[in-house]
Design a protein around this motif. Structure first.
Motif, mmCIF file in Angstrom:
data_model
loop_
_atom_site.group_PDB
_atom_site.id
_atom_site.type_symbol
_atom_site.label_atom_id
_atom_site.label_comp_id
_atom_site.label_asym_id
_atom_site.label_seq_id
_atom_site.Cartn_x
_atom_site.Cartn_y
_atom_site.Cartn_z
ATOM 1 N N THR A 115 0.846 -1.190 0.000
ATOM 2 C CA THR A 115 0.000 0.000 0.000
ATOM 3 C C THR A 115 0.883 1.242 0.000
ATOM 4 N N PRO A 116 0.427 2.339 -0.572
ATOM 5 C CA PRO A 116 1.232 3.568 -0.563
ATOM 6 C C PRO A 116 1.642 4.000 0.834
ATOM 7 N N GLU A 117 0.746 3.869 1.804
ATOM 8 C CA GLU A 117 1.064 4.315 3.158
ATOM 9 C C GLU A 117 2.169 3.469 3.775
ATOM 10 N N ASN A 118 2.110 2.148 3.580
ATOM 11 C CA ASN A 118 3.189 1.288 4.080
ATOM 12 C C ASN A 118 4.527 1.687 3.471
ATOM 13 N N CYS A 119 4.529 1.926 2.172
ATOM 14 C CA CYS A 119 5.763 2.300 1.481
ATOM 15 C C CYS A 119 6.301 3.644 1.976
ATOM 16 N N ARG A 120 5.417 4.602 2.171
ATOM 17 C CA ARG A 120 5.854 5.921 2.658
ATOM 18 C C ARG A 120 6.542 5.795 4.018
ATOM 19 N N ARG A 121 5.959 5.005 4.889
ATOM 20 C CA ARG A 121 6.527 4.856 6.226
ATOM 21 C C ARG A 121 7.890 4.177 6.181
ATOM 22 N N LEU A 122 8.027 3.164 5.346
ATOM 23 C CA LEU A 122 9.304 2.470 5.254
ATOM 24 C C LEU A 122 10.386 3.356 4.630
ATOM 25 N N LEU A 123 10.035 4.094 3.604
ATOM 26 C CA LEU A 123 11.015 4.998 2.990
ATOM 27 C C LEU A 123 11.391 6.116 3.953
ATOM 28 N N ALA A 124 10.429 6.603 4.730
ATOM 29 C CA ALA A 124 10.723 7.634 5.727
ATOM 30 C C ALA A 124 11.689 7.110 6.780
ATOM 31 N N ALA A 125 11.675 5.786 6.999
ATOM 32 C CA ALA A 125 12.581 5.156 7.956
ATOM 33 C C ALA A 125 13.888 4.709 7.296
ATOM 34 N N PHE A 162 5.393 3.327 -8.140
ATOM 35 C CA PHE A 162 6.731 3.415 -7.557
ATOM 36 C C PHE A 162 7.376 4.765 -7.833
ATOM 37 N N MET A 163 7.066 5.349 -9.015
ATOM 38 C CA MET A 163 7.660 6.631 -9.358
ATOM 39 C C MET A 163 7.106 7.748 -8.466
#
Length: 284
Positions: A139-149, A180-181
């Motif tokens: 999900t976009p939210e999961n990805c945002r959190r992982l990239l923020a970390a 992804f982009m």
């Protein structure tokens, strides 16, 4: 029962260290497990469990698929990054081999979070196992959190369209989705293109029984010469390209976004073309 479980885990971890080769334990000891303010990973990742669970996959990596790495140093040693790869082979052994490569062979190692389809958590036992090994629903939210970390995410923009394509269309990339982009532009994460050569031959799909797939709520039900989930011992070649960096807004117009996505797809295609030209045989 707990003592038995601990003994099994210890034996599996020892097997991982043995299969990984000299220095594997020392490299894995460098990893700091991701954790929140409460000292746990919010998605269920357990590093100790993952090192044990990866033992059978490391055997496949070393002994069965005999994976060859090319350009692994192009993957940043730290910081947020998106690994964008082609996808094939009916079952996601390609994802597993990429993750094993970066965990067991890269120095320093990197834990990679592969994105899985939304239907995967509906599978009994599989969902818990994959979560403890670090996989997450894409999900976009999961990805945002992982990239923020500042974590590493493995993305397959072809999705199941690539995974389950027929053998006659091998190494023909399906159109990459743009999700992804948007994440890369929003987070400032570099994109490392990945070309996987070998997975297309592990389980050639002769046809897809779509009615049966719908009945079982599967994305596809391929008929192959092999008895899935047993793949053929095709030799894997993993090619990691140089990081690509993009600037702009994640909300920019579709034409500009598609141009950037096409650039990444072209980079993956070039890695595949080079890998196919360089390999001597499918199985050795």
């Amino acid at each position: 029962m707990s003592e038995l479980s601990d003994a099994v885990r210890a034996r599996l971890k020892a097997w991982t260290y043995e299969l990984g080769g000299p220095g594997t334990r020392a490299r894995l000891d460098k990893i700091t497990a991701p954790a929140n303010e409460f000292g746990v990973d919010p998605y269920g990742f357990d590093l100790d469990f993952a090192v044990a669970a990866v033992a059978p996959l490391t055997w496949l990596y070393r002994k069965y698929f005999r994976v060859e790495l090319h350009g692994v140093d192009n993957v940043p040693a730290e910081g947020r990054v998106l690994l964008v790869s082609n996808h094939s082979g009916q079952l996601p052994f390609d994802a597993a081999m990429i993750e094993v490569a970066l965990l067991v062979q890269k120095d320093p190692p990197r834990v990679v979070r592969a994105l899985v389809e939304r239907w995967v958590p509906t599978l009994p036992f599989v969902s818990t196992f994959m979560a403890r090994c670090g996989q997450i629903v894409g999900t976009p939210e999961n990805c945002r959190r992982l990239l923020a970390a500042d974590e590493a995410i493995l993305v397959f923009p072809e999705g199941v369209r690539g995974l389950n394509k027929p053998f006659r269309e091998r190494y023909q990339l399906r159109r990459f989705g743009p999700g992804f982009m948007r994440l890369a532009l929003e987070s400032g994460a570099p994109i490392v293109p990945v070309g996987v050569v070998g997975a297309e031959e592990q389980a050639p799909a002769l046809l897809d029984l779509k009615p049966l797939a719908r009945l079982l709520s599967f994305p596809a039900f391929p008929i192959t010469p092999t008895l899935l989930p047993f793949p053929l011992p095709a030799r894997y070649h993993l090619h990691f390209g140089e990081p690509l960096r993009f600037t702009g807004s994640p909300d920019e117009d579709d034409a500009e976004l598609e141009r950037k996505v096409a650039e990444v797809q072209a980079a993956v295609a070039a890695l595949l073309e080079r890998g196919l030209a360089e390999r001597k045989h499918v199985f050795w």
